[in-house]
Design an enzyme around this catalytic site. Structure first.
Site, PDB file in Angstrom:
ATOM      1  N   ASP A  21     -80.206  90.645  26.381  1.00 45.76           N
ATOM      2  CA  ASP A  21     -79.024  91.506  26.157  1.00 45.76           C
ATOM      3  C   ASP A  21     -79.261  92.660  25.188  1.00 45.76           C
ATOM      4  O   ASP A  21     -78.310  93.328  24.787  1.00 45.76           O
ATOM      5  CB  ASP A  21     -77.804  90.684  25.685  1.00 45.76           C
ATOM      6  CG  ASP A  21     -77.136  89.963  26.844  1.00 45.76           C
ATOM      7  OD1 ASP A  21     -77.416  90.333  28.009  1.00 45.76           O
ATOM      8  OD2 ASP A  21     -76.352  89.029  26.591  1.00 45.76           O
ATOM      9  N   LYS A  24     -82.924  95.875  27.874  1.00 44.84           N
ATOM     10  CA  LYS A  24     -84.189  96.166  28.580  1.00 44.84           C
ATOM     11  C   LYS A  24     -83.952  96.741  29.979  1.00 44.84           C
ATOM     12  O   LYS A  24     -84.572  97.725  30.377  1.00 44.84           O
ATOM     13  CB  LYS A  24     -85.037  94.882  28.700  1.00 44.84           C
ATOM     14  CG  LYS A  24     -85.423  94.270  27.368  1.00 44.84           C
ATOM     15  CD  LYS A  24     -86.196  92.981  27.535  1.00 44.84           C
ATOM     16  CE  LYS A  24     -85.400  91.836  28.121  1.00 44.84           C
ATOM     17  NZ  LYS A  24     -84.289  91.362  27.254  1.00 44.84           N
TER      18      LYS A  24
END
Ligand code: GDP
Ligand code: MG
Length: 394
Positions: A21, A24
């Site tokens: 989270d 990426k």
């Protein structure tokens, strides 16, 4: 390669790593969006990246999405994985050829356990360059961003990277993806790509050495045969030349009926290319991850070798108890895993976590093993041993 009008650019393999989270996948999509505006990439949406088809190989399922784009200077193949475990598997089994990694850190949260684990593994698999992207600058205040930068530089140093000089880019992947707030959005992506161009060094690949490609996965093509996919490690290969498939105790002679790079047929491929090799008449089951495609006679298999090993401490992701002789666990090479038996030299009772030692290692089935090759041994969720092959045994 991507844009046929573009001259051939040096190729680099990169990947986004970091805690879940932290952004990426958003960053991966944002890079393609910003570069598409310059005619350097094709935009890949967040959903298309996150829904990458799973690759099944030797009982391990790895989810990974490979995205390609150009900068002014390089052609990039970029890997993004949906989950932490996919990263671990991919890094220890598949992406040892990552020339550099972009570690994404949420600027409102700072480094987290998976940030550490990915950096540690990156070091272990020999990733040379780390570029930091401190994300969510739209939500984090200045002071926090500065603290996070100090923290990530310290962490890089702790794992043996050059934290003091690593490029650190602050921005917002989501803003870049949505085309809002250009200062921290789009422009941060430009700064990131600039840092990648400047810091990532395309590996000097050995083009004149005998052809060799580790097989990462195999896909069956109805009516044609099986396509073995991997990244060419060294040498060149022309379509229709004789090749050998070697590994898992088998050596099979055949020819490369077709060669594909990003789904386009090629007459020749070379070191660094991500290639699908069509093996006419072969069943998918005959081709296993961990086998190599090689110039005939250029590689040999081994199931015994000597190695220098390091037993990782608990705080490095390893174990608290020492390793004793006849330790049986699963070894991971760059594209394979295999049960192994670790024997310690006569007179050595144990190797403590944090210590190195010599070991004699037996694999359950022979594989292509070469001196200088690195490996990892894992036990449950821990990487207990990292090592390097010092001598193969007949
Ligand atoms: P991953 O697990 O590291 O791939 O993270 P994702 O890319 O899936 O992002 C996780 C969440 O963070 C999603 O809800 C994103 O929309 C959000 N996110 C990503 N980048 C930013 C950003 O720059 N700013 C803000 N506010 N949210 C972001
Ligand atoms: Mg993701």
């Amino acid at each position: 390669r991507l844009l046929s009008t573009q001259p051939e650019l040096p190729h680099c393999n990169v990947g986004t790593i970091g805690h879940i989270d932290h952004g990426k996948t958003t960053l991966t999509a944002a890079i393609t969006r910003v570069l598409e505006a310059q005619g350097l990439a094709k935009f890949i949406s967040f959903d298309n990246i996150d829904r990458a088809p799973e690759e099944r190989a030797r009982g391990i399922t790895i989810n990974a999405c490979h995205v390609e784009y150009n900068s002014e200077k390089h052609h990039y193949a970029h890997t993004d994985c949906p989950g932490h475990i996919d990263y671990i598997k991919n890094m220890i089994t598949g992406t040892s050829q990552m020339d550099g990694a972009i570690v994404v850190v949420d600027g409102t949260e700072g480094t987290m356990p998976q940030t550490r684990e990915h950096l540690l593994l990156s070091k272990q698999i020999g990733v040379k360059t780390i570029i930091v992207f401190i994300n969510k600058a739209d939500k984090a205040d200045e002071e926090m961003l500065e603290l996070v930068e100090l923290e990530i530089r310290d962490l890089l140093n702790e794992f043996g990277f050059d934290g003091d000089n690593a490029p650190v880019i602050c921005g917002s992947a989501l803003s870049a993806l949505n085309g809002t707030n250009p200062e921290i959005g789009e422009q941060s992506i430009m700064r990131l790509v600039e840092a990648m161009d400047k810091n990532l060094v395309p590996p000097q690949r050995d083009i004149d050495a005998p052809f060799c490609m580790p097989i990462e996965t195999a896909v069956s093509v109805a009516g044609r045969g099986t396509v073995a996919v991997g990244t060419v490690r060294q040498g060149k290969l022309k379509k229709n030349s004789a090749i050998q498939l070697i590994g898992h105790g088998r050596t099979l002679n055949t020819t490369a009926s077709d060669l594909q790079v990003f789904r386009k047929s090629q007459s020749e491929v070379q070191a660094g290319d991500n290639v699908g090799v069509l093996l006419r008449g072969f069943k998918k089951e005959q081709i296993e991850r961990g086998m190599f495609i090689a110039a005939p006679g250029s590689l040999t298999e081994h199931n015994a070798f000597n190695a220098q090993i390091y037993v990782q401490r608990r705080d490095e992701g390893g174990r608290t108890k020492p390793i004793t002789s006849n330790y049986i666990q699963v070894m991971f090479g760059d594209t394979w895993n295999m049960p192994c038996l670790v024997k310690l030299p006569d007179g050595v009772q144990m190797i403590m976590p944090g210590d190195t030692g010599q070991a004699n290692i037996l694999l359950r089935k022979p594989l292509v093993i070469q001196a200088g090759q690195r490996f990892i041994i894992r036990e449950d969720k821990a990487t207990t041993i990292t090592g390097i092959v010092t001598e193969t045994l007949p």
